[in-house]
Design a protein around this motif. Structure first.
Motif, mmCIF file in Angstrom:
data_model
loop_
_atom_site.group_PDB
_atom_site.id
_atom_site.type_symbol
_atom_site.label_atom_id
_atom_site.label_comp_id
_atom_site.label_asym_id
_atom_site.label_seq_id
_atom_site.Cartn_x
_atom_site.Cartn_y
_atom_site.Cartn_z
ATOM 1 N N LEU A 89 67.541 52.989 81.450
ATOM 2 C CA LEU A 89 66.163 52.524 81.571
ATOM 3 C C LEU A 89 65.196 53.445 80.843
ATOM 4 N N ILE A 143 67.641 48.585 76.046
ATOM 5 C CA ILE A 143 67.489 47.554 77.067
ATOM 6 C C ILE A 143 67.706 46.173 76.447
ATOM 7 N N HIS A 189 64.711 45.526 84.717
ATOM 8 C CA HIS A 189 63.726 45.348 83.639
ATOM 9 C C HIS A 189 63.336 43.879 83.507
ATOM 10 N N ASN A 201 69.152 46.666 83.239
ATOM 11 C CA ASN A 201 68.698 45.454 82.562
ATOM 12 C C ASN A 201 68.196 44.399 83.544
ATOM 13 N N THR A 210 65.555 41.716 78.477
ATOM 14 C CA THR A 210 64.177 41.424 78.085
ATOM 15 C C THR A 210 64.147 40.112 77.323
ATOM 16 N N GLY A 231 58.379 49.823 81.646
ATOM 17 C CA GLY A 231 58.508 48.372 81.585
ATOM 18 C C GLY A 231 58.214 47.689 82.899
#
Length: 339
Positions: free
Chosen positions: A87, A263, A63, A60, A266, A120
């Motif tokens: 991921l 995830i 990302h 996380n 974000t 991502g």
């Protein structure tokens, strides 16, 4: 752009760039806070007890960093090869070691596309390791980094390289970033339990040990995962003199999303702000010298009723060890009759 990392191989010609790195290494970065970073790429090793949530945190975090416009490389260095699973939505990533073995048997060379994948905006790969009882995981780590060198590791262009290492395995390969100055700083992941903080404390001890041998790696801070608010992990960070970079709460929504390979790092997630703040803290946190605790000092962070307070070590005797086989033995000592 050349990746800022010392050469792992012995011998060979040292380039001007490598020589500058060696000169920089003489500076004690853990005792000063530079106004600007001395290198473009931050190489960060993350350590923690197995199962404490390093992979969840890193997937996380990486990302979110990519969403923030950073170029991020995530390298899994755990033989379980689970760093990239979250991921990639639970999909297994071919590991460098197994791919290399297969290619070698076929007389082929490993290519970047065989072992590095992206999602991502994050580039990710797994080093891998041997199956249980079939080899040393630490040697697998060393072999994996040798293969990365052949793939051009020193020439890759990233803002952050995140390395996921087990903290409760003590063989040499898992200490590579600390022992060989491969990373600028270490981040610990722990929780409010004795075993995870025991591991975090051991990593602090390792950092200090290698600094005494001339190393420059420091600890940037602690990420508290599954934080129930009881405060032991925060007390540990204060005791060893490192900052808390983030507290990830013990929350059922996070547990379910992690279990389902979703995830949350974000901007579209309710947890996005937490990981955005963690990314910012990771970026600016300087490497510092921790003050590792003694075993008794670590136990004092917890309520005595939970850690066996008052237990006294009672020495065993030879009779204890022999049990039912115990029998008196005649002494060879000469005893004189008293008059």
């Amino acid at each position: 752009m050349t990746l800022d990392i010392p050469n792992l191989k012995d011998g060979g010609t040292i380039s001007d760039f490598d020589q500058r790195l060696r000169e920089e290494a003489h500076e004690d970065l853990a005792d000063i806070i530079a106004e600007e970073p001395t290198s473009k790429t931050q190489i960060i090793a993350i350590y923690g007890k197995g199962g404490i949530g390093k992979s969840f945190t890193l997937a996380n975090l990486s990302h979110m960093m990519a969403e923030q416009g950073k170029r991020v490389l995530l390298i899994g260095c755990d033989p379980k090869s689970d760093t990239t699973s979250l991921l990639f939505g639970g999909k297994a990533c071919p590991t460098i070691i197994e791919t290399s073995t297969r290619k070698k048997l076929a007389g082929e060379e490993v290519a970047i596309g065989d072992v590095c994948f992206k999602r991502g905006g994050v580039f990710a790969m797994e080093l891998g390791g041997p199956e249980v009882g079939r080899g040393c995981g630490g040697r697998g780590i060393i072999h994996g980094f040798e293969l990365l060198e052949k793939l051009g590791f020193h020439d890759w262009d990233f803002d952050y390289v995140l390395l996921d290492f087990l903290g409760d395995v003590v063989c040499g390969g898992f200490g590579l970033p600390i022992a060989r100055d491969m990373a600028q700083k270490v981040i610990l992941v722990g929780s409010n339990d004795l075993q995870s903080l025991y591991v975090a404390n051991n990593v602090c001890s390792a950092v200090e040990y290698f600094r005494k041998l001339g190393g420059n790696v420091g600890v940037a801070g602690l990420v508290i995962n599954k934080d129930d608010g009881s405060g032991e992990a925060e007390a540990f960070a204060k005791a060893v003199d490192i900052p808390v970079l983030a507290s990830i709460p013990q929350d059922d929504d996070l547990r379910k999303k992690s279990a389902n390979y979703q995830i949350v790092g974000t901007a579209q997630s309710q947890w996005g702000a937490l990981f955005a703040a963690l990314g910012e803290n990771v970026a600016v946190a300087p490497p510092v010298r921790p003050e590792a605790l003694s075993q008794d000092g670590l136990l004092e962070l917890f309520d005595g009723s939970e850690t066996g307070e008052g237990v006294v070590l009672e020495p065993a005797t030879d009779e204890d060890m022999r049990g039912k086989n115990a029998e008196p033995r005649e002494s060879l000592e000469v005893v004189y009759d008293t008059v």
